[in-house]
Structures are given as structure tokens and as C-alpha cells.
Design an enzyme around this catalytic site. Structure first.
Site, PDB file in Angstrom:
ATOM      1  N   ASP A 205      39.902  59.442  43.359  1.00  0.00           N
ATOM      2  CA  ASP A 205      41.210  59.741  43.862  1.00  0.00           C
ATOM      3  C   ASP A 205      41.045  59.426  45.327  1.00  0.00           C
ATOM      4  OD1 ASP A 205      43.839  60.151  44.639  1.00  0.00           O
ATOM      5  OD2 ASP A 205      43.844  62.350  44.617  1.00  0.00           O
TER       6      ASP A 205
ATOM      7  N   ASP B 254      46.035  54.511  43.633  1.00  0.00           N
ATOM      8  CA  ASP B 254      45.110  55.140  44.212  1.00  0.00           C
ATOM      9  C   ASP B 254      44.177  55.863  43.487  1.00  0.00           C
ATOM     10  OD1 ASP B 254      47.082  56.714  44.343  1.00  0.00           O
ATOM     11  OD2 ASP B 254      46.559  57.400  46.266  1.00  0.00           O
ATOM     12  N   GLU B 255      44.249  56.243  42.169  1.00  0.00           N
ATOM     13  CA  GLU B 255      43.748  56.898  41.440  1.00  0.00           C
ATOM     14  C   GLU B 255      43.417  56.709  39.885  1.00  0.00           C
ATOM     15  OE1 GLU B 255      45.125  60.825  40.452  1.00  0.00           O
ATOM     16  OE2 GLU B 255      47.131  60.260  40.948  1.00  0.00           O
TER      17      GLU B 255
END
Length: 370
Positions: free
Chosen positions: A13, A108-109
Site C-alpha cells: 500500500d 496504489d495497492e
């Protein structure tokens, strides 16, 4: 405790992704509270904020004007999704250097199954360190990683020691880790569910363990099974590298209320163009388009049009949206938000399917997993 085959799962993350990119590219923002999304006196919402802004209680999805009230000295920045997507692609490329079993959740993860990996490393912790190192070298950004034997624990672990954290939850450590976990951190526990649990006297994982599966299912229906299993460290979901996207959309909160068709149509057209740019890049056509409208009094409606044939033609889709928009305009009500969503995908994106591999290990081999 989970008796399913042991896997090595990493959840990566990125830390305050959009805000960190802005601080990277604009040195004058470093060390300052940065809010990405909206403006101090607009109806926009916060997309994310830097860690310097978080002590003021600012968080994603908060109204921008509320964020300004809490931190007048914050620097508000308009987001640049094209730039964020480019950075995200570079990060995803790093993941695929490590394993093909990558399940992106957002820009983003992502989850990674590194039970077997291209580096040949037996230690998932070592792999996670290597991933964080490569991301830092390539992008200048920090990532937090959670390492465990299932997705539930890996995701919680990635948020445990932010920013720039690395938390490992081994099978041996899991029971104690879960017992101390606040109930709001459990998968599927939102605001209302958390309130229900607190009414039941359930504040932590330790409290949750005292409830039978039968009672949890009676109260929470299907989710009761998940709560029961997760409290015992059980999560049999595999990392699925072929997660099928069900829909794609964009919406915008307007700087001021509008009610005329001529004012709304250009906004809807722009939102549609943003969606189509992603769909066409993936060679995806759609059969369903949805217009979302939120009125001045926060009442919200959606209007769906299903086409006879899949298409990525802007004019065809805009015509369908235009018909719905004419009806909205005829109501004479002021509108504060417009959104466009597409679904029922056909083409390159609809053939996704399959499941990740299952890896069996002996108890002795578990010692080498982490």
C-alpha cells in the site's frame, strides 16, 4: 487457526500516494500539510492528504471546506490522474518483476502471492523489503507492506506501521495479533457495523472470538461467516491476478448548482470522455451507461440505459446520456453533482478469469515462509 494450505501473501500500500507524488515533484510542498482534491471554498472532496495534514483530522472523502476549517494553512492541490496512473504503472511493473500473481486493488495497492517468486527467495519478508527498495529507487516514494499467510492479515498488517512500514504476521503470531485488533479494523466492518458490534460489547478480536458462528450469521447474515473465520485467522481467498472489473465511472461535484440541459451536457460529455479513454486503451466496449445525479438537497438518482450492442463510440453513448439528461433538466431542480458510469463490458477486458495457484507446505516448511 487456518488449516488451509499455507501461502506467502504480501499486501503493498503506497503511503499517501497522490500527495506524496505532489511533494516529490514540488519541493516547496515537502513537510507541509498537503490536500489533494477540491479547494478551500469548493464543494469538492479530499482525495488524499499528506501525513502532515492527518494530525488535524483530515482524511479522504472529507469535504474540502471542512478540511480547510480544520487546517487553514493546508496547501490544496488539484489532482493529476494521468501522472498518478503513470507512476502506478511503474510500480505495477515492479510487482510483475517479482511474481505473475498480482491482484491490483487500485492505483496504489495490490496483493502479491510470492509463495513462488521470480527472485527465488524463500522469505516473504525479504521479498517485501526488495519490493519497497525497488519502488523507492524507481519512484522516490515510500510503500508500506504487510506480510502474512492470507489476504485478510496481510492487508491489516500493511496499515499497521505506516508510513514506510513493514509488518509480518506469521501463523504463530496471528492469534495474539488478532485478539488485540480493534473491531473496526476487521474486513467488512464499516461505520454502522462497527456501531452494532460495540452495542454487542465487541470491541476487539478477543471479544469477537467469544461469539459463535451461528449467532454471528443470525445477526450479520453471510458476513457472519467472514467475521467468525477472520477472528480465527482464516481467509481462504486466493490472490486472483485476473480480477474482473465490473464497471468504470467518473463523477464531479459542481462549483455551483446548475439546472439547464445546456450547462450539464458539456460536463457529462467530459466525464464520458475520461471513462472512454481508459476503456478504449483496453479495447473494451460497453452495453450499459448510467447517469448519476445528486440534487441541491443531496437526494440522488441514477438513470440506466442498456444498448442493443456493445460499443465504445462516444456519440452513441452520449446520445443515451443526453436522453436521460433531458429528463433531469425537465424537473427544473438544481444539480450539485454529475457522474457517468459504464458497465457490462465486452472485448479484451471481459475474458478475465481464473484463480491463483494453491501451494501446499509442511509444518517444517512454514518456518521458512516469513
Amino acid at each position: 487457526m487456518d488449516t488451509s494450505p499455507i501461502r506467502k501473501i504480501i499486501h503493498i500500500d503506497m503511503d499517501a500516494f497522490y500527495a506524496s507524488i505532489e511533494q516529490r515533484d514540488r519541493p516547496e510542498l515537502r513537510g507541509k500539510p498537503v490536500v489533494v482534491g477540491g479547494s478551500p471554498h469548493s464543494r469538492g472532496v479530499v482525495a488524499t492528504c499528506s501525513y502532515e495534514a492527518r494530525p488535524f483530522g483530515i482524511h479522504s472523502a472529507m469535504a474540502s471546506h471542512e478540511a480547510y476549517k480544520r487546517c487553514p494553512q493546508a496547501v490544496f492541490v488539484r489532482g493529476n490522474m494521468q501522472k498518478y496512473r503513470e507512476v502506478s504503472k511503474g510500480i505495477m511493473d515492479i510487482f510483475y518483476e517479482i511474481t505473475d500473481l498480482v491482484e491490483p486493488l487500485s492505483l496504489d495497492e495490490a496483493y502479491l502471492d510470492v509463495t513462488e517468486n521470480k527472485l527465488g527467495y524463500p522469505s516473504a519478508t525479504y521479498v517485501a523489503r526488495e519490493i519497497k527498495k525497488r519502488i523507492k529507487e524507481k519512484t522516490g516514494l515510500n510503500a508500506s507492506a504487510g506480510v502474512s499467510y492470507n489476504k485478510f492479515l496481510a492487508k491489516i498488517a500493511s496499515d499497521y506501521d505506516k508510513p514506510d512500514g513493514l509488518t509480518v504476521v506469521t501463523p504463530e503470531k496471528a492469534p495474539a495479533f488478532i485478539r488485540e485488533l480493534p473491531i473496526g479494523d476487521f474486513r467488512g466492518v464499516g461505520k454502522s457495523t462497527k456501531e452494532k458490534f460495540l452495542e454487542m460489547g465487541v470491541h476487539t478480536g478477543s471479544d469477537l472470538l467469544s461469539w459463535s458462528e451461528e449467532d454471528l450469521v443470525r445477526i450479520f447474515h453471510k458476513r457472519g461467516h467472514t467475521f467468525y473465520n477472520n477472528s480465527r485467522g482464516i481467509d481462504e481467498r486466493e490472490v486472483n491476478p485476473y480480477r474482473e472489473r465490473k464497471s468504470m465511472g467518473r463523477e464531479t461535484t459542481l462549483p455551483h448548482n446548475i439546472s439547464e440541459y445546456e450547462d450539464m451536457l458539456p460536463i457529462v460529455k467530459d466525464l464520458l470522455q475520461q471513462v472512454l479513454s481508459r476503456l478504449q486503451a483496453d479495447r473494451i466496449r460497453v452495453k450499459c451507461v448510467v447517469l448519476k445525479v445528486k440534487f441541491y438537497d443531496f437526494k440522488q438518482i441514477t438513470r440506466r440505459t442498456t444498448l442493443d450492442d456493445p460499443t465504445d463510440d462516444q456519440e452513441v453513448l452520449l446520445a443515451a446520456l443526453g436522453e436521460q439528461l433531458e429528463h433531469i433538466a425537465s424537473l427544473g431542480r438544481e444539480v450539485r453533482l454529475l457522474g457517468v458510469t459504464t458497465s457490462d463490458f465486452h472485448g479484451a477486458g471481459d475474458a478475465a478469469g481464473g484463480r491463483g495457484k494453491v501451494y501446499k507446505t509442511t509444518r517444517y516448511e512454514q518456518l521458512r515462509l516469513f
